[in-house]
Design an enzyme around this catalytic site. Structure first.
Site, PDB file in Angstrom:
ATOM      1  N   CYS A 186      29.616 -57.409  -5.276  1.00 35.86           N
ATOM      2  CA  CYS A 186      31.004 -57.901  -5.079  1.00 35.86           C
ATOM      3  C   CYS A 186      31.161 -58.570  -3.718  1.00 35.86           C
ATOM      4  O   CYS A 186      32.283 -58.615  -3.177  1.00 35.86           O
ATOM      5  CB  CYS A 186      32.036 -56.778  -5.200  1.00 35.86           C
ATOM      6  SG  CYS A 186      31.971 -55.877  -6.735  1.00 35.86           S
ATOM      7  N   SER A 187      30.073 -59.057  -3.153  1.00 30.31           N
ATOM      8  CA  SER A 187      30.138 -59.605  -1.790  1.00 30.31           C
ATOM      9  C   SER A 187      29.394 -60.928  -1.672  1.00 30.31           C
ATOM     10  O   SER A 187      28.420 -61.034  -0.916  1.00 30.31           O
ATOM     11  CB  SER A 187      29.557 -58.589  -0.799  1.00 30.31           C
ATOM     12  OG  SER A 187      30.345 -57.429  -0.792  1.00 30.31           O
TER      13      SER A 187
END
Ligand SMILES: Cc1ncc(COP(=O)(O)O)c(C=O)c1O
Length: 384
Positions: free
Chosen positions: A343-344
Site C-alpha cells: 500500500c506504499s
C-alpha cells in the site's frame, strides 16, 4: 499453507500475531461481563461497559504519554484517524507539505483533497527513505502552510523519521504536524509530549498488539479538526448539535468496546514489558538484516544495519521474484511474509522497487532468534 511447519509469523507490519497474554481474555470479559452500551444507560452492564472503555483509554494514553486522556480518541484504525484529521483540518486553498514515502492511508485522502483544491507539496526522501527536516523547512517557508504530514516509521524500509524536528519546523511556521504512527506505536518508545505532534494516528493491531478494528488518535489540545461523522454519544440528547467536548466529538455512535478493551490490555502489557520486547525486536531485526545482506544478489531496502530502524526488513533479489520467495518461504519453513507494494507506491518509487515490489519481513512479539535463523537459512536456499 505449510502443514508440516509451525507458523513462523514475519508479518507483524501488516498485523501482529499472536497477541500477548490478557488481550483475548479482556475482550471476552468485555462481551460477557460488560456487554451494555458505554455511556448509554445507568444499569449495571452499561456502567461496566463505560468503565472498561475508560480504563482502556487510560492505559493507551499512559503508554503514549498523553497527559489528558480525553485527547486520546478511539477510532476504527490508523486509516480512519488519518482521514479524520486530514479531512477535518484541511479546506480548499490550504497548502500541505508531505513526505514522499507516505502510505496510501495518507496519499489517497490527500488525492481526494487535492482534487478539491488543497495544494499538496511533496518533499523527496533519500534512497534509504530518510526525510531531511531542512528540506521540509525549505518547503514550508515557500508559502503559508497549514500542515506538515509525515510518517514516524516506514512500513517498507523501517526508516524512522525525526518527527520531533518536523514538529519544530512545522510549529515555527504556524503549521500543524500530522503523524502516521502505524509502524511506530508499540515498536518505538513514544511520548507525544516530547515529540510534539498535533495529531498522532495509530493502528491498534500492529505494534500496539491489540485486535483489528480499533485504533487510537492523539489530538493535541489546541488542534480542533472537524469530526468526520456526527451522531449520538449517549448524553445531551436534546441538543441536535454535535458535542464539542472530547472524546465525544470524535466518537459518535456505539464504539468498539471489545476492541478498545483488548487494546487497553495490550497497552498494559506493553507498559510492563515493552522495553524488553523492543530490545528483542531490535536484536532480531539486526540479526535478520545482517544475515540478509550477506546473501549474494539480495538488496535490503532502507538504512544500513547499524542505523536504528523500526522492525521491518524488506528485500529484493536480483533474479528471484518476491512472490516466488514468499511462496517458497511458506512451503519450506512455514514463514509468513508480505510481498507487493505494501500500500506504499510512493515509498517503493523512492527506493527504486516500484516495478517489482519487495519481500517484507515484519518482526514482533512471539518471534525468536531461532525463527530468524530458520528464515535466513531458507532465504540462502531459495536465492542460491
Ligand atoms: C505506514 C502505515 N500507515 C497506515 C496504515 C494503515 O493502518 P490500518 O490498516 O490499521 O488502518 C498502515 C498499515 O499497513 C501502515 O503501514
Amino acid at each position: 499453507m505449510a502443514e508440516d511447519h509451525p507458523i513462523r509469523y514475519f508479518d507483524h507490519a501488516a498485523t501482529s500475531w499472536p497477541k500477548p497474554p490478557g488481550v483475548t481474555a479482556a475482550m471476552v470479559r468485555a462481551i460477557e461481563d460488560a456487554g451494555g452500551n458505554p455511556g448509554r444507560g445507568a444499569h449495571a452492564l452499561a456502567l461496566a461497559a463505560a468503565r472498561v472503555v475508560a480504563s482502556a483509554r487510560g492505559e493507551v494514553a499512559a503508554l503514549l504519554g498523553v497527559p489528558d486522556e480525553r485527547d486520546l480518541i478511539f477510532t476504527p484504525g490508523c486509516t480512519y484517524g488519518l482521514n479524520l484529521v486530514l479531512k477535518g483540518a484541511l479546506a480548499p486553498g490550504d497548502r500541505v507539505v508531505v513526505s514522499a514515502v507516505e502510505h496510501n492511508a495518507v496519499v489517497r485522502p490527500l488525492t481526494v483533497l487535492a482534487a478539491a483544491g488543497v495544494e499538496v507539496v511533496v518533499v523527496a526522501a533519500d534512497r534509504e527513505g530518510r526525510i531531511d527536516p531542512d528540506d521540509v523547512d525549505r518547503a514550508v517557508r515557500e508559502a503559508p502552510t497549514r500542515a506538515v504530514i509525515c510518517q514516524h516509521a516506514s512500513n517498507v524500509t523501517g526508516t524512522i523519521q525525526p518527527v520531533g524536528d518536523m514538529a519544530d519546523v512545522a510549529h515555527a511556521h504556524g503549521a500543524v504536524l500530522i503523524v502516521d504512527a502505524a509502524q511506530a506505536a508499540g515498536h518505538l518508545p513514544v511520548d507525544v509530549r516530547a515529540l510534539g505532534p498535533d495529531a498522532y494516528a495509530c493502528s491498534g493491531h500492529k505494534g500496539l498488539l491489540g485486535p483489528q478494528g480499533i485504533g487510537a488518535l492523539y489530538l493535541a489540545p489546541g488542534f480542533q479538526p472537524r469530526e468526520l461523522i456526527e451522531g449520538g454519544g449517549g448524553g445531551d440528547s436534546a441538543d441536535t448539535g454535535q458535542p464539542t467536548r472530547r472524546p465525544d466529538r470524535y466518537e459518535s455512535g456505539t464504539g468498539n468496546t471489545p476492541g478498545a478493551t483488548g487494546l487497553g490490555a495490550a497497552a498494559r502489557y506493553l507498559r510492563e514489558h515493552g522495553d524488553a520486547l523492543r530490545d528483542l525486536e531490535c536484536t532480531l531485526t539486526r540479526r535478520l538484516h545482517e544475515g540478509l545482506v550477506e546473501i549474494p544478489g539480495i538488496r535490503v531496502l532502507g538504512p544500513p544495519p547499524a542505523e536504528e530502524r523500526a522492525p521491518v526488513v524488506s528485500v529484493v533479489h536480483e533474479r528471484v521474484p518476491p512472490d516466488e520467495i514468499a511462496l517458497a518461504l511458506e512451503r519450506r519453513a512455514g514463514i509468513a511474509v508480505r510481498t507487493g507494494l505494501h500500500c506504499s507506491p510512493w515509498a517503493h518509487q523512492t527506493v527504486g522497487t516500484i516495478e517489482t515490489g519487495a519481500v517484507r519481513f515484519g518482526i514482533g512479539y512471539g518471534l525468536t532468534g531461532e525463527d530468524v535463523d530458520v528464515a535466513l537459512e531458507a532465504m540462502r536456499d531459495i536465492c542460491r
